[in-house]
Design an enzyme around this catalytic site. Structure first.
Site, mmCIF file in Angstrom:
data_model
loop_
_atom_site.group_PDB
_atom_site.id
_atom_site.type_symbol
_atom_site.label_atom_id
_atom_site.label_comp_id
_atom_site.label_asym_id
_atom_site.label_seq_id
_atom_site.Cartn_x
_atom_site.Cartn_y
_atom_site.Cartn_z
ATOM 1 N N ASP A 403 0.809 -1.217 0.000
ATOM 2 C CA ASP A 403 0.000 0.000 0.000
ATOM 3 C C ASP A 403 0.848 1.275 0.000
ATOM 4 O O ASP A 403 2.003 1.272 0.396
ATOM 5 C CB ASP A 403 -0.889 -0.014 1.254
ATOM 6 C CG ASP A 403 -2.173 0.792 1.096
ATOM 7 O OD1 ASP A 403 -2.300 1.554 0.120
ATOM 8 O OD2 ASP A 403 -3.053 0.651 1.962
ATOM 9 N N GLU A 458 -14.033 2.238 0.935
ATOM 10 C CA GLU A 458 -13.401 2.818 2.121
ATOM 11 C C GLU A 458 -13.706 4.302 2.269
ATOM 12 O O GLU A 458 -13.731 4.830 3.391
ATOM 13 C CB GLU A 458 -11.890 2.604 2.080
ATOM 14 C CG GLU A 458 -11.173 3.395 1.006
ATOM 15 C CD GLU A 458 -9.653 3.262 1.083
ATOM 16 O OE1 GLU A 458 -9.182 2.449 1.893
ATOM 17 O OE2 GLU A 458 -8.960 3.966 0.344
#
Length: 652
Positions: A403, A458
Site C-alpha cells: 500500500d 473505504e
C-alpha cells in the site's frame, strides 16, 4: 497460450500522396483504421466507420542527446503480420480471449521502429528502440486531436499527479483547467461514439496522464512525471515517499527497449466497453508456471474496524479476533483472511504486534484450510524485501497487500515489477493498494491478482461515495484491469439517510446495488468488507456472497450508459449471474435473457424493495423454475442508487 502469427505479403492498405507517405492498418472487422504519416514528423490519425474521428496528431520520443525519434523519419523497411489466435488466461472475466489483429512494423533509419496494431477492440502504437547504449528520454510527445469541443470524462486532480482515488468528472475539453487526467479516460465525440485512451505494457517508464493542449483547440496531450532524484517520507502516517527533487527527464532505460503501447478504442456500442480486453491482449505473456495462483474472496478486517458482536473477548487487532475471522471464512467457503494495518510495526515487518501470536494464527488457519494475506507499507517492504518475503514464505502466508505507493514515475513502476517477480518466486499473491491503474502486469505475473486505483468503499468511512460513481467503474476503471473496490457493506443507506461513520461505516445505495457490485466489478481477489458478525445477521446476503464467483467463463454486456446504469451477464460453469445497477436516479429497465440457452433453470432474484428509497436495506428475494419456453425479458424497477441480481442455475 499459443500464438499463431501468419506472415502475409499483401500491403495493408498502404497509400501514397505527393507530399507525404501514409501507412494504413485496418482492424479485422474493417471498422477502425490507424493511419501513420511519415512526412516531416511522425503523426497518426484514426478513422471509425470511414469517418476521421482523431485528426492528425504528432508523436515522438525526445532523447537527452538531442535526437527526436519521429522528426524527419526515413523508412528503411516495413514488416506486416496478421494474427488470429485465442488466449486462454489462467483466469479472467472470460475463459478465453480472441486475439485477432493486423500489425505493421515501420523500421526507421536511426535504430528505431514504430509498431502499429489494429484490433476490433481498438488501435495501438508502440516505439521500439535498438540502441547499444542506455538512453535517457527527456520527453514523449502524444497528441490527441479531435473534431470538436467534446465532453471528456476522467479521474484526476488539478495540478497533481496520481488522482486515481477521486471521483469522475465530465467537462468539455475547452473547460479543462490544469486537470491531470488519469487513464483510462473517455471522450464523447457525439452520435454515441466514445474514444477511450489507455496504455499497456508499462515497464521501466512512467505512467501517462492527459492534459488540455493549450496550443491547439480540441486537443489533449500526454504528460509524464519526471524521474525523481530525491524523496522523503510524508503523507498519511509517513507511509508515502514524496518527491522533493526531480530530474528534467522522464525515464532512463536500456537502449534496446519496447516502450508502452498507446491505446485508442473507438466504439459506438457503449456497452462493449464492459467486455474489452485490449489492455490484457497487448501485455506480455507469463514466462513461468502460475497454476498455483488461486483467485478467491477475502474476509477483511480494516473497513469494519475489526468489530465483532456477541463474542466473549475484546475484538480488535488480536489473536482471538483473527481466529474468529478464520472460523467465519472456513464456515462459508471464503478462501482468504486479510490481516490489515496493525499486525506488525508499519516500518519493520519483522517486528510483530505484541497483541497477536502469528504462529498460532498461521497454524489455526492451516487447520481450517484458510489462507492469510498480510498488509504492509510499500517502502518498508522494499527495504526488507528478501528477509520479509522469506519469512512470509516460512509462515506459509498466501499473499501480500502492498500500500501507499501513490506514484507512477519510473522507479515506482519498476518497484511494481520487482515485487511481482520476487513474490512469484515464493508463490505469494500481490494486491496493490495506493496504486496506479493496471497496464497488463497481471498478465506477465498472474500472481498480481488485484489493484486498487479506485475511489472505493473505504471512502464512505469519512465522506460520501455516490452510486453514480459506481456506474462509471465497469466502463472505465475495469477497462484497464482488475479492481479492488472492496464492496460488501451490510449497512446500506438511502441517499437521504447516508452519513459517514468511521468505525461503523455504511454504503450509499440499496442492498441490491451492493450485491450487484460483486457481478459488475471484476476482481479476482474480492474483499468482503464488513464484519463476520454483521454478515451472520444477514443470511441471504451471506449465502450470495459465499457463492458468487470472482472469475468467469463468459461475459455478456447487455445494456448501459456510462455513469448512469449498466446491465451485464456473466457465466461460471452452467450458472449465469445477471446484474444491473443505477446511479442516483430511479430507473425502470427491461433486462434481456437472450444469453440463456434452451434449458430449464432455477432462478433466484434479488430486487429493490418498495421502500428501498427510504430504507436502503429493503429488498425482496424471489425464486422460480423457468422452462425453456418460459424464458423472457425481465422487467426491473430500481430505486435511486438501486440494483438487481438474478442467478440462473441449469436444472437437469
Amino acid at each position: 497460450m499459443t500464438r499463431k502469427i501468419l506472415l502475409f505479403n499483401i500491403l495493408l492498405m498502404v497509400g501514397y500522396t505527393s507530399k507525404a507517405q501514409e501507412y494504413t492498418i485496418t482492424s479485422p472487422n474493417q471498422k477502425l483504421k490507424l493511419i501513420i504519416n511519415t512526412n516531416k514528423h511522425l503523426s497518426y490519425k484514426v478513422e471509425f466507420n470511414n469517418q476521421t474521428v482523431i485528426q492528425p496528431s504528432e508523436i515522438s520520443l525526445q532523447l537527452a542527446n538531442g535526437r527526436v525519434l519521429g522528426d524527419s523519419p526515413k523508412l528503411v523497411k516495413k514488416d506486416q503480420h496478421k494474427v488470429n489466435s485465442e488466449i486462454k488466461p489462467l483466469f479472467g472475466y472470460n475463459s478465453s480471449y480472441t486475439n485477432s489483429y493486423n500489425e505493421l512494423l515501420l523500421h526507421f533509419k536511426g535504430e528505431y521502429t514504430l509498431a502499429i496494431r489494429a484490433y476490433n477492440e481498438g488501435v495501438a502504437y508502440q516505439f521500439i528502440t535498438s540502441f547499444k547504449q542506455p538512453i535517457i528520454i527527456n520527453k514523449e510527445q502524444f497528441e490527441l486531436n479531435v473534431n470538436g469541443d467534446y465532453p471528456f470524462t476522467a479521474l484526476g486532480r488539478k495540478d497533481k499527479w496520481h488522482g486515481y482515488e477521486t471521483n469522475y468528472t465530465t467537462q468539455n475539453i475547452s473547460a479543462i483547467d490544469s486537470l491531470y487526467a488519469c487513464l483510462p479516460s473517455v471522450i464523447n465525440s457525439g452520435n454515441n461514439v466514445k474514444i477511450v485512451v489507455s496504455e499497456a505494457n508499462l515497464y521501466h517508464y512512467p505512467g501517462m496522464y492527459l492534459l488540455k493542449n493549450k496550443e491547439k483547440q480540441h486537443s489533449l496531450i500526454g504528460e509524464f512525471p519526471n524521474y525523481p532524484l530525491d524523496v522523503q517520507p510524508g503523507g498519511y502516517s509517513m507511509f508515502n515517499l514524496n518527491v522533493v527533487k526531480s530530474a528534467d527527464y522522464i525515464a532512463k532505460t536500456e537502449g534496446a527497449n519496447k516502450f508502452p503501447w498507446r491505446i485508442i478504442t473507438i466504439t459506438d456500442d457503449e456497452k462493449s466497453l464492459l467486455n474489452n480486453p485490449i489492455v490484457y491482449l497487448l501485455a506480455e505473456e507469463p514466462k513461468a508456471d502460475y497454476s498455483w495462483v488461486k483467485p478467491g474472496k477475502v474476509a477483511w478486517d480494516w473497513w469494519n474496524a475489526n468489530t465483532l458482536q456477541g463474542v466473549d473477548f475484546q475484538s480488535g487487532v488480536n489473536t482471538e479476533t483473527y481466529k474468529y475471522f478464520i472460523d467465519f471464512a472456513a464456515r462459508n467457503g471464503i478462501e482468504y483472511v486479510n490481516l490489515d494495518e496493525g499486525w506488525s510495526d508499519q516500518f519493520d515487518l519483522l517486528k510483530l504486534s505484541d497483541k497477536i501470536n502469528m504462529i498460532e494464527i498461521v497454524d489455526y488457519a492451516k487447520q481450517k484450510n484458510v489462507k492469510l494475506i498480510l498488509w504492509m507499507v510499500w517502502h518498508t517492504l522494499d527495504k526488507q524485501l528478501s528477509e520479509a518475503l522469506d519469512q512470509f514464505q516460512k509462515w506459509d502466508i498466501a499473499g501480500i497487500k502492498v500500500d501507499f505507493m501513490d506514484r507512477d514515475d519510473q522507479p515506482v513502476m519498476e518497484f511494481y515489477e520487482r515485487i511481482a517477480s520476487e513474490a512469484a518466486k515464493r508463490k505469494l499473491l500481490v494486491n496493490f493498494h495506493g496504486a496506479c491503474k493496471p497496464t497488463g502486469l497481471e498478465r506477465k505475473y498472474p500472481n498480481v491478482i488485484n489493484y486498487e486505483a479506485v475511489y472505493g468503499l473505504e471512502q464512505n468511512k469519512w465522506e460520501t461515495l455516490k452510486p453514480g460513481h459506481d456506474t462509471h467503474l465497469p466502463f472505465l476503471r475495469n477497462f484497464a484491469g482488475p479492481m479492488d473496490y472492496t464492496p460488501g457493506a451490510t449497512r446500506n443507506a438511502s441517499i437521504s439517510n447516508f452519513r459517514p461513520v468511521f468505525e461503523r461505516p455504511m454504503s450509499m445505495g440499496t442492498r441490491c446495488h451492493e450485491l450487484a457490485k460483486f457481478v459488475c466489478f471484476y476482481a479476482p481477489l474480492q474483499m468482503l468488507a464488513d464484519s463476520p458478525t454483521d454478515y451472520e445477521k444477514e443470511p441471504d446476503m451471506l449465502d450470495f456472497l459465499s457463492k458468487v464467483p470472482v472469475v468467469w467463463d463468459e461475459t455478456v454486456p447487455l445494456n448501459g450508459k456510462l455513469g448512469e446504469y449498466l446491465v451485464i451477464a456473466r457465466r461460471k460453469g452452467d450458472t449465469w449471474y445477471l446484474a444491473a445497477m443505477t446511479d442516483e436516479k430511479e430507473r425502470d429497465l427491461t433486462l434481456p435473457t437472450s444469453f440463456l440457452k434452451d434449458k430449464q433453470y432455477s432462478a433466484t432474484y434479488f430486487e429493490d424493495g418498495i421502500n428501498a428509497d427510504r430504507i436502503g436495506t429493503d429488498y425482496k428475494k424471489k425464486t422460480a423454475i423457468l422452462k425453456a419456453n418460459e424464458l423472457q425479458n425481465l422487467f426491473v424497477k430500481m430505486k435511486p442508487g438501486g440494483g438487481f441480481v438474478a442467478i440462473f442455475k441449469t436444472e437437469n
